[in-house]
Design an enzyme around this catalytic site. Structure first.
Site, PDB file in Angstrom:
ATOM      1  N   HIS A   1     -60.651  78.054 -86.691  1.00 38.18           N
ATOM      2  CA  HIS A   1     -59.719  77.200 -85.952  1.00 38.18           C
ATOM      3  C   HIS A   1     -58.987  77.880 -84.819  1.00 38.18           C
ATOM      4  CE1 HIS A   1     -59.724  73.483 -88.342  1.00 38.18           C
ATOM      5  NE2 HIS A   1     -60.035  74.266 -89.355  1.00 38.18           N
TER       6      HIS A   1
ATOM      7  N   LYS B   1     -46.011  68.511 -80.726  1.00 41.00           N
ATOM      8  CA  LYS B   1     -46.928  69.456 -81.370  1.00 41.00           C
ATOM      9  C   LYS B   1     -46.084  70.622 -81.869  1.00 41.00           C
ATOM     10  CE  LYS B   1     -49.211  69.639 -77.429  1.00 41.00           C
ATOM     11  NZ  LYS B   1     -50.577  69.531 -77.894  1.00 41.00           N
ATOM     12  N   ARG B   2     -46.649  71.508 -82.668  1.00 45.50           N
ATOM     13  CA  ARG B   2     -45.896  72.682 -83.073  1.00 45.50           C
ATOM     14  C   ARG B   2     -45.435  73.473 -81.854  1.00 45.50           C
ATOM     15  NH1 ARG B   2     -45.530  74.147 -88.641  1.00 45.50           N
ATOM     16  NH2 ARG B   2     -44.491  75.998 -87.813  1.00 45.50           N
TER      17      ARG B   2
ATOM     18  N   LYS C   1     -48.861  76.960 -76.347  1.00 45.35           N
ATOM     19  CA  LYS C   1     -48.856  75.523 -76.048  1.00 45.35           C
ATOM     20  C   LYS C   1     -47.983  75.203 -74.827  1.00 45.35           C
ATOM     21  CE  LYS C   1     -49.812  74.052 -80.840  1.00 45.35           C
ATOM     22  NZ  LYS C   1     -50.915  73.066 -80.766  1.00 45.35           N
TER      23      LYS C   1
ATOM     24  N   THR D   1     -55.820  67.919 -81.584  1.00 42.73           N
ATOM     25  CA  THR D   1     -56.148  66.573 -82.078  1.00 42.73           C
ATOM     26  C   THR D   1     -55.086  65.587 -81.615  1.00 42.73           C
ATOM     27  OG1 THR D   1     -55.067  67.162 -84.159  1.00 42.73           O
ATOM     28  CG2 THR D   1     -57.485  67.247 -84.108  1.00 42.73           C
TER      29      THR D   1
ATOM     30  N   LYS E   1     -55.345  61.520 -80.410  1.00 42.12           N
ATOM     31  CA  LYS E   1     -54.523  60.399 -80.887  1.00 42.12           C
ATOM     32  C   LYS E   1     -53.887  59.672 -79.711  1.00 42.12           C
ATOM     33  CE  LYS E   1     -53.088  63.359 -84.728  1.00 42.12           C
ATOM     34  NZ  LYS E   1     -51.991  64.299 -85.094  1.00 42.12           N
TER      35      LYS E   1
HETATM   36  C1  LIG Z   1     -51.888  65.606 -84.877  1.00 43.70           C
HETATM   37  C2  LIG Z   1     -50.690  66.354 -85.309  1.00 43.70           C
HETATM   38  C3  LIG Z   1     -50.525  67.688 -84.926  1.00 43.70           C
HETATM   39  C4  LIG Z   1     -51.518  68.405 -84.032  1.00 43.70           C
HETATM   40  O1  LIG Z   1     -51.116  68.230 -82.697  1.00 43.70           O
HETATM   41  P1  LIG Z   1     -51.762  69.126 -81.528  1.00 43.70           P
HETATM   42  O2  LIG Z   1     -51.208  68.506 -80.292  1.00 43.70           O
HETATM   43  O3  LIG Z   1     -53.248  68.976 -81.615  1.00 43.70           O
HETATM   44  O4  LIG Z   1     -51.309  70.516 -81.745  1.00 43.70           O
HETATM   45  C5  LIG Z   1     -49.399  68.357 -85.348  1.00 43.70           C
HETATM   46  N1  LIG Z   1     -48.462  67.748 -86.107  1.00 43.70           N
HETATM   47  C6  LIG Z   1     -48.572  66.469 -86.486  1.00 43.70           C
HETATM   48  C7  LIG Z   1     -47.505  65.850 -87.302  1.00 43.70           C
HETATM   49  C8  LIG Z   1     -49.689  65.726 -86.102  1.00 43.70           C
HETATM   50  O5  LIG Z   1     -49.802  64.449 -86.500  1.00 43.70           O
END
Ligand SMILES: *Cc1c(COP(=O)(O)O)cnc(C)c1O
Length: 815
Positions: free
Chosen positions: A365, A553-554, A559, A661, A665
């Site tokens: 990953h 995101k985190r 990032k 991901t 979404k």
């Molecule tokens: C999808 C999701 C992530 C991943 O987000 P990225 O933008 O791909 O880092 C992190 N936290 C939550 C709660 C999510 O639903």
């Protein structure tokens, strides 16, 4: 309108009757007097009543057919809430909603009473949850194995702009979706001694004795397929002392009692909490215990099931079972399977190795060096002596093989060896002991093959493959955005729900003015709902006509939330100089948890909140800019933020985000991506075409070139770009009259030479956002772009991903 293959055929009348009866039986109350939480439990029982018989039917069917099954091992499952998605997948959601409405109850408030199962950090854990949903919905026999952490990912509070972590006590009240199966508990052995005995046939036998024993007790959660009567299982292990209530610990010596309690406590700690680090190694012994605990309990279960259903030798295990390990965290599955096959099933090394390397498959990953897992030899040897012996032997044989059979790689042995520098290198073990190594987006897989793992790629070229991540469109579109889903079904029919690629039919409507107007209306309604949520939680009034520019995101340096903040500070500074500047109002929305020990990440959170308080309270800005940090970003909040987003910020340093991901979404909900050519952004760009995405910044090759050959100077940019100098000086000296400073961020950029190229990408990022604004003003074009993004998002359904894993790696069939 929806499919007839629904689990439940309850009518509104029947549902009403059941809910009244449940509430009465559980609480003695009438439905009018019951609290939302009590109604939540009542509905959950009704759902369980539908699920549970079908669950055992599914298990019986799997036993009878006796096909190959996949086991997904993961230290994280970021499940989120289950009531509404279980209702949806059972085909009961409409009836439940109508019933609640008829009873004068607020469905949304009731569903919101469920606490998220937050047993994961971010993308990696959420991927595992999406995969389970797709496996069940596509009729695959596939199950998850994880840990039932007593405390999931911490709850985040923002106090005076700083992140404060609170324990996530998610099991405080009854969790209605789990079933404890004590009869299927297994024993896990730590520490102890290994005796080596010579058997009559001359072979060696190993006896692991004087071990510390821990019971792994499974709690099963049903994984409900979408209206197909399939219920798979997520099995979460809980650590308990052997023997349960410890009658034998009663002694005359009082001191022993407390020793015993102490011991019990240390055992329960194994499933005590989730480590809160994302894309980073936490090299604690307890974490290693968690990994072995998961792997050993799961493998014992898999072998037991095989032996129950197959009277044949374990030689044929690879025909019946495949184990996918989610990152290197469950890599001990390799030596643990070897141990079981040799020490318990008495197979030879060669036979055991042959089986193991046909059962285990590994997903990588990340290529971030701080995430690469290694464990000190001393720790591993002490905690898991037999496992360490097996790893040592795997390493010996592997290194000998290179020496004799791959002379060109002899010099690389120190870089390839599983044990080197007194550390066990888990990714190396995972590659050597598996039959498949996959990356999660094409760019990421190429980086693995050409850079990070290139010598392994030379050794095992056929092992490497790509499986681009995906997300379940059932949760992230159908459930999270019911208004958009209904509109889509109105124009192209509901087939897309079963075949998400059919969203492509929307392309035909991308210049239908009446349809575009409806798309705009849905987005507006979702933005109003989010604006209300923001007002409730943050007390900030946001303009629901403004552009919702979102980065959720985190929090991680790679990032680059900092790049987004610099953009906001830049706009603020410009507006202060020129209050009449013609700009489209924007609302910047952040959601992000930082690992508790990640200082720079926490500084960025503080900075966002500082900028928010300055911008939001400056009357000269006249509400043209608003900045919102939504605390405690989790799955349930994601489901509310994403449908309301106009701009999806995916701005990682190129080459650093393996896939992402969140980007998928957001695209699926019609948001337009502003992004770098990184991870799956590259695939999104290919899908929608250059005209329907905003790409900017360095490429992965350019970034690599700077890392390898230098030539980048953050200080030069600071000295030549006034806009950047102003911003950095504001960080260094505080904003205006205010005394709060961000010197660590300032120093990291200027004196550690901006390791993630924030300054380098700043100018192209601004230009891109100026372009975004021009396009936004062309309302029709913007809406067309929204629709195009939705239309091409079908390939990012995890259904596509799971079909690829199933046919290309797992070799399993739909039942
Ligand atoms: C999808 C999701 C992530 C991943 O987000 P990225 O933008 O791909 O880092 C992190 N936290 C939550 C709660 C999510 O639903």
């Amino acid at each position: 309108m929806r499919s007839e293959h629904v689990l439940s055929q309850l009518t509104v009348e029947k549902f009403t009757e059941k809910i009244i009866k449940e509430v009465k039986n559980n609480t003695g109350k009438t439905i009018q007097d019951a609290q939302d939480k009590e109604i939540y439990y009542a509905i959950a029982s009704i759902v369980n009543e539908q699920i549970i018989p079908q669950w055992s039917e599914t298990n019986k069917k799997y036993e009878k057919i006796n096909n190959k099954q996949v086991y997904y091992l993961s230290l994280e499952f970021l499940v989120g809430s289950l009531l509404e998605s279980n209702l949806l997948n059972c085909g009961m959601l409409d009836v439940a909603n109508q019933t609640l409405q008829k009873l004068g109850l607020n469905a949304e408030k009731i569903y919101a009473k469920e606490r998220d199962a937050g047993l994961g950090n971010g993308g990696l854990g959420r991927l595992a949850a999406c995969f389970l949903d797709s496996l069940a919905s596509l009729n695959y026999a596939g199950h998850g194995f994880g840990i039932r952490y007593r405390y999931g990912l911490f709850e985040q509070r923002i106090i005076h702009g700083n992140q404060i972590e609170l324990p996530d006590n998610w099991l405080k009240d009854l969790y209605p979706w789990e079933t404890r199966r004590e009869a299927e508990a297994v024993c896990i052995h730590f520490r102890g001694e290994v005796d080596m005995l010579k058997k009559n046939d001359g072979n060696l036998e190993f006896k692991h004795k004087d071990t510390d024993k821990v019971m792994a007790v499974p709690y099963d959660i049903p994984v409900v397929g979408y209206q197909n009567k399939v219920i798979n299982t997520l099995r979460l292990w809980s650590a308990e002392p052997v023997g349960g209530d410890q009658q034998d610990s009663i002694t005359e010596e009082g001191s022993k009692y407390y020793q015993e309690l102490d011991h019990q406590h240390s055992i329960e700690q194994i499933s005590g909490f989730l480590y809160p680090d994302d894309s980073k190694l936490e090299g604690k012994e307890l974490r290693l215990k968690q990994q072995y605990f998961l792997v050993s309990s799961s493998l014992q279960t898999i072998i037991k099931a095989y032996k129950k259903n197959n009277q044949r030798s374990l030689k044929y295990l690879p025909e019946k079972a495949v184990i996918q390990i989610n990152d290197t965290h469950p890599t001990l599955a390799i030596p643990e399977l070897m141990r079981i096959l040799m020490d318990e099933e008495h197979l030879s090394w060669e036979n055991a190795w042959n089986i193991t390397t046909r059962v285990i498959a590994y997903t990588n990953h990340t290529t971030l060096s701080e995430a690469f897992e290694t464990w000190p030899v001393g720790m591993m040897e002490y905690l898991l002596p037999r496992i360490y012996m097996i790893i040592d032997e795997i390493n010996e044989r592997f290194c000998k093989g290179i020496w004799f059979d791959h002379e060109v790689l002899r010099d690389e042995i120190p870089e390839l060896a599983i044990i080197a520098d007194e550390q066990v290198h888990m990714a190396r073990l995972a590659i050597v002991g598996s039959f498949s190594v996959n990356g999660v987006a094409p760019l990421h897989t190429e980086i693995l093959k050409k850079q990070e793992m290139k010598h392994f790629y030379t050794l095992f070229p056929n092992r490497f493959n790509n499986k681009t991540n995906g997300i379940t469109h059932r949760r992230w579109l159908l459930k999270a955005n019911p208004k958009l889903s209904e509109l889509i079904s109105d124009v192209i029919g509901p087939q897309w729900i079963h075949r998400p690629k059919q969203l492509i039919s929307l392309v035909k409507y991308s210049s239908d003015a009446a349809f575009l107007e409806k798309i705009a209306q849905v987005k507006y309604e979702n933005k109003r709902i989010l604006a209300d949520l923001i007002y409730d939680r943050n007390g900030i009034v946001v303009d629901d006509q403004s552009i919702f520019d979102v980065q959720v995101k985190r929090l991680h340096e790679y990032k680059r939330q900092l790049l987004k903040v610099f953009h906001i500070i830049y706009l603020y500074n410009e507006l202060k100089l020129n209050p009449n500047m013609d700009i489209t109002p924007r609302t910047f929305i952040f959601g992000a948890k930082a690992a508790p020990s990640y200082h720079l990440a926490k500084e960025v959170i503080k900075l966002i909140n500082k900028v928010a308080s300055i911008v939001n309270n400056d009357s000269t800005i006249r509400d043209k800019l608003k900045v919102v940090f939504i605390e405690n970003y989790n799955v349930s909040l994601a489901e509310r933020i994403i449908p309301a987003t106009d701009i999806s910020e995916q701005i990682s340093t190129a080459g650093k985000e393996a896939s992402g991901t969140g980007n998928m979404k957001l695209m699926m909900n019609g948001a337009l991506t502003v992004g770098t050519l990184d991870g799956a952004n590259v695939e999104i760009k290919k899908a929608v075409g250059d005209a329907n995405i905003f790409i900017f910044g360095l490429t992965a090759d350019e970034v690599l070139n700077y890392y390898e050959h230098g030539g980048y100077s953050a200080m030069d940019i600071y000295n030549t770009d006034d806009r950047i100098r102003t911003i950095l000086d504001q960080l260094n000296k505080g904003f205006g009259s205010d005394e709060i400073e961000f010197k660590d961020l300032y120093y990291n950029i200027l004196y550690h030479n901006d390791p993630y190229f924030v300054l380098k990408d700043f100018e192209p990022y601004l230009e891109t956002h100026e372009h975004v604004e021009r396009v936004y003003r062309d309302k029709l074009r913007w809406l067309q772009m929204n629709v195009t993004n939705i239309a091409y998002s079908g390939k990012f359904s995890s259904d596509r991903t799971i079909k690829e894993y199933a046919t290309e790696i797992w070799k399993i069939k739909q039942v």
